[in-house]
Write an enzyme that holds these catalytic residues in place. Structure first.
Site, PDB file in Angstrom:
ATOM      1  N   GLY A 148     -46.552  13.346 -24.052  1.00 35.10           N
ATOM      2  CA  GLY A 148     -47.672  14.269 -23.831  1.00 35.10           C
ATOM      3  C   GLY A 148     -48.385  14.062 -22.509  1.00 35.10           C
ATOM      4  CB  ALA A 149     -48.344  11.439 -20.036  1.00 35.42           C
ATOM      5  CB  SER A 171     -41.413  12.460 -23.309  1.00 35.44           C
ATOM      6  OG  SER A 171     -42.374  13.321 -23.875  1.00 35.44           O
ATOM      7  CG  ASP A 225     -40.014  19.772 -16.946  1.00 40.29           C
ATOM      8  OD1 ASP A 225     -40.310  19.814 -15.733  1.00 40.29           O
ATOM      9  OD2 ASP A 225     -40.811  20.086 -17.849  1.00 40.29           O
TER      10      ASP A 225
HETATM   11  C1  GLA Z   1     -43.916  22.159 -17.240  1.00 38.38           C
HETATM   12  C2  GLA Z   1     -42.685  23.028 -17.448  1.00 38.38           C
HETATM   13  C3  GLA Z   1     -41.904  23.204 -16.135  1.00 38.38           C
HETATM   14  C4  GLA Z   1     -42.820  23.663 -15.005  1.00 38.38           C
HETATM   15  C5  GLA Z   1     -44.082  22.814 -14.941  1.00 38.38           C
HETATM   16  C6  GLA Z   1     -45.080  23.340 -13.961  1.00 38.38           C
HETATM   17  O1  GLA Z   1     -43.515  20.854 -16.896  1.00 38.38           O
HETATM   18  O2  GLA Z   1     -41.837  22.458 -18.416  1.00 38.38           O
HETATM   19  O3  GLA Z   1     -40.840  24.106 -16.328  1.00 38.38           O
HETATM   20  O4  GLA Z   1     -43.119  25.012 -15.133  1.00 38.38           O
HETATM   21  O5  GLA Z   1     -44.724  22.703 -16.207  1.00 38.38           O
HETATM   22  O6  GLA Z   1     -44.580  23.280 -12.670  1.00 38.38           O
END
Ligand code: GLA
Length: 386
Positions: free
Chosen positions: A124-125, A129, A174
């Protein structure tokens, strides 16, 4: 303490076996610059970090998946099927169920598995994760099922699981960096083309992550609202995504937009610009320019995209008031979570001292600090000495 032998022991204990499981790791990430640009077909510049999800797994002769999640001391069991249920409790399990659903939808024949999942990415940070769980588990499913792995397709399958099974409309950043991250490098990712360039991180600088300790429950809703606002703006400019709007076009044509939508669009359009400029600076090891762009990004996220909060602003201020810190910004979706700072190695300790001196006193919270190393994307883990 996460050691490979303790992970193997837990697997053997929970599944009452003496067999040695296969091990797989997938990293979390920190984004250096390029925030809220990925779902606008734009550019991002993240690095995979040395915090991971670890999966220990053995295939089963049937379609069952049995999971023990060590961090929560919880179990989940399901059958691999296109109609697998979404859970209202044990929500971590939805990332795993969603991955099996998504890979199955891509036409892969998956084997059932017994697995344990554990990790040391703060949950959640804003260090991804959940993407790391999806990628580690997806990689494990494909490996034990004998399917050849295409990392881009794995990232897309994970994004689909998150968008359509979990219900979070995230972009691709991500999952992509958790699949394709490279040791000692950041990646400049073109989120439309799904192509990337490797950019070495300067040896004399440290990437420092500071966790504000603020976790807002409403992040998903606010995130989806931002996405809708960006789509409204793109429709106004008559383009597929805000990636296609230049700063000049924005200046000429933003007047008919609602002010709030115009601010969101301005953030995304200028952030794409900053991200490409930051990549160019990194290629020249120009950390001062890179740091300034990070700081500009924070201001834009705070004022135009409105995803900061007082604690994140305070951490950025402390960073910018420390000699040898080149720049700092919130990282990830925002509304809480972490900041990332780029600092000269010699400035790391004074920066940590400044955080510990000012942050608890002004915010009432403590701030865990990670000096992170850029790491490799998802991979099998060699067990040399089980
Ligand atoms: C979250 C989302 C990513 C991206 C970021 C903001 O991490 O999972 O896809 O949109 O926010 O840049």
């Amino acid at each position: 303490m996460l050691t490979l032998s303790s992970i193997i022991e837990t697997f053997q204990l929970k599944f009452k076996t003496s067999a040695t499981p296969y091990l797989f790791q997938a990293p979390g990430r920190v984004n250096l610059i390029g925030e809220h640009t990925d779902y606008n077909d734009g550019f991002v510049l993240p690095t995979a970090i040395d915090r991971h999800v670890l999966v220990a797994a053995l295939p089963r002769p049937d379609n069952s998946v049995n999971i023990y999640a060590s961090n929560f001391d919880r179990w989940d069991r399901f059958e691999i099927s296109p109609t697998v249920d979404h859970l209202l409790e044990n929500t971590w399990a939805n990332y795993i169920r969603g991955m099996s659903w998504s890979l199955l939808g891509n036409g892969h024949r998956l084997r059932g598995m017994d697995m344990t999942v554990t990790g040391n990415i703060p949950i959640g940070a804003g260090l991804s994760s959940s993407a790391a769980i999806e990628i580690a588990v997806g990689f494990a499913f494909l490996q034990v099922s004998g399917v050849e792995i295409n990392r881009r397709l794995l990232a897309l399958a994970a994004q689909k699981a998150e968008n359509e099974f979990v219900g979070m409309r995230c972009g691709i950043m991500d999952q992509f960096i958790s699949c394709l991250g490279q040791k000692d490098h950041a990646l400049l990712i073109d989120c439309r083309e799904l192509s990337y360039q490797r950019l070495p991180l300067p040896a004399h600088a440290a990437v420092i992550i500071v966790d504000s300790g603020v976790y807002r429950g409403l992040t998903d809703m606010a995130y989806n609202t931002r996405r809708n606002e960006c789509e409204t703006a793109a429709a106004h400019f008559g383009v597929k995504a805000l990636r296609d709007v230049t700063v000049e076009q924005f200046q000429a044509q933003h007047h008919a937009l609602l002010p709030v939508v115009a601010r969101r669009a301005r953030h995304v359009i200028t952030e794409n610009h900053r991200t490409l400029a930051a990549a160019a600076a990194l290629k020249k090891s120009d950390v001062s320019t890179f740091g300034q762009l990070m700081t500009d990004s924070h201001r834009s996220l705070k004022e135009d995209f409105e995803v900061s909060c007082p604690e994140l602003d305070l951490l950025v201020d402390i960073a910018l008031n420390t000699d040898g810190v080149y720049g700092a910004r919130l990282t990830g979706a925002g509304f809480g979570g972490c900041i990332v700072a780029l600092a000269d190695h010699n400035a790391s300790q004074p920066f940590i001292r400044a955080i510990n001196k000012h942050y608890p006193h002004k915010s009432g919270k403590t701030a865990p600090i990670y000096i992170c190393k850029a790491s490799q994307g998802v991979s099998p883990v060699e067990v040399l000495d089980p």
